[in-house]
Design an enzyme around this catalytic site. Structure first.
Site, short mmCIF file in Angstrom:
data_model
loop_
_atom_site.label_atom_id
_atom_site.label_comp_id
_atom_site.label_asym_id
_atom_site.label_seq_id
_atom_site.Cartn_x
_atom_site.Cartn_y
_atom_site.Cartn_z
CD GLU A 246 4.18 0.32 6.70
OE1 GLU A 246 5.06 0.64 7.52
OE2 GLU A 246 3.73 1.11 5.82
CG ASP B 65 -0.27 -0.04 2.54
OD1 ASP B 65 0.77 -0.72 2.65
OD2 ASP B 65 -0.75 0.60 3.49
#
Length: 390
Positions: A142, A77
């Site tokens: 994350e 991400d």
């Protein structure tokens, strides 16, 4: 430097093209589906022995079946882009300009993903996989929930590697750890009253005012420490009232506390209790709720202590030897991240962990994010050498 060769063919240009492709795929937190599938396809094309996407949307690839197990970890991400019109180059172009791969995620951390995905295939081509199992994980969420995606993946597959490498950006410097983090909420209570009669109420914002001064002073005291030091930032403030012409009955602030080695949860508790002493206030560690792109719920408590691996550890020594082989000299210095990473999931399991990745981490999350292409190639060669020497 190790030749980036698979089946007799130099794959350096393929590796760079893959990194470009990853940058071009938008993969904001919770929206990583397309990039996960692209990574899984590349792993299969490179001849991985096994490729899986778990129920949380994390990708896990494996090469080898040996007893010695090493994991290379990256997250898929990225943060969002709110100022695309101000970028010098379109933020998802993936263009190569003056030797830099440009675009959101080029530093944090799709260049690291690309390097780690290719490295085990190159190591296999070199014939250095025997006796080893190499996993490459590419995890979700994350940016909002350090370590949670990886933690769930490790639990689902009952995986505990002997060693782990965090491929976050470090300008290709060996990174021995990172600071801890605590994200907290402080709330003050007041008594609502009409705005024309404030004397009948208690203003929760005024109650918070002295607390805010104490937060600022606490950070100033932390900044006086020499060497590594903690920090405390007030990052959000809000209030609640029955209307805009009423005395607010509640005020809330959000704190981001970065922690150094030796600071614990008790350190944080003592610090915050002192900050709210004598005030009608409460505090708590935040609870973050997110959903993965597969629809699975994630609950995250952002409280992690700092960690650091010793340079005398076998993993560190291996990294130092690999660095000398790839770059022609011993490391001139070592890095230590100010930010938190997915390493928290590994450290909590007692897995020896170290960091190394392409890109200057201070360019992460910034406009005009860019990563040196030579660092991507260098990181891949380094990872393959580590696999050889581990």
């Amino acid at each position: 430097m190790v030749d980036l060769v698979i089946n007799g063919r130099d794959v350096a240009s393929d590796l760079v093209a893959f990194a470009q492709k990853l940058v071009r795929i938008k993969s904001f937190s919770g929206q990583e589906e397309q990039v996960a599938k692209a990574i899984a396809l590349k792993m299969k094309a490179l001849g991985y022995d096994e490729v899986r996407i778990d129920r949380f949307g994390n990708v896990l690839g494996r090469i080898g079946v040996g007893e010695k197990v090493v994991l290379f970890e990256s997250h898929t991400d990225t943060v969002k882009v709110y100022d695309e019109d101000l970028w010098d180059v379109p933020s998802f172009s993936g263009e190569i300009i003056d030797g830099f791969l440009c675009g959101r995620g080029s530093v944090d951390m799709k260049s690291g993903i690309a390097a780690s995905v290719y490295a085990p295939a190159i190591a296999k081509n070199l014939g250095v996989i025997s006796g080893k199992t190499v996993y490459v994980s590419c995890s979700v969420l994350e940016e909002d929930c350090d370590g949670e995606g990886l933690k769930h993946m490790l639990e689902e597959y009952n995986l505990k590697p002997d060693y782990a490498v965090i491929c976050e950006p470090s300008s290709n410097q060996i990174t021995t750890g990172h600071k801890g983090k605590a994200q907290m909420i402080i709330k003050t209570k007041g008594v609502s009253a009409h705005g024309s009669a404030p004397e009948k109420g208690v203003n929760a914002i005024y109650e918070m005012a002295e607390i805010i001064k104490r937060v600022k002073q606490t950070n100033l005291e932390l900044m006086k420490n020499t060497g590594r030091r903690g920090s405390l930032v007030l990052s959000r403030i809000s209030s609640t009232g029955v209307s805009l012409n009423a005395v607010p009955s509640e005020c809330e602030i959000y704190l981001d506390r970065r922690m150094i080695m030796g600071e614990t949860e008790q350190t944080i508790q003592d610090e915050v209790k002192k900050i709210i002493a004598g005030k009608n206030a409460t505090w708590e560690i935040d609870t973050v709720h997110r959903k993965t792109w597969t629809g699975e719920a994630i609950t995250y408590k952002p409280l992690h202590t700092a960690w650091e691996i010793s340079l005398d550890h076998h993993l560190s020594k291996t990294f130092i030897k690999a660095y000398a082989k790839v770059f022609g000299h011993t490391p001139e210095k070592f890095d230590y991240w100010d930010f938190s990473t997915n390493a928290v999931a590994l450290i909590n399991l007692g897995i020896p962990t170290i960091g190394f990745g392409p890109g200057e981490h201070k360019l992460a999350h910034m406009r005009n994010e860019k990563c040196l292409v030579n660092q991507i190639l260098g990181a891949c060669a380094f990872y393959a050498t580590v696999i050889d020497m581990i």
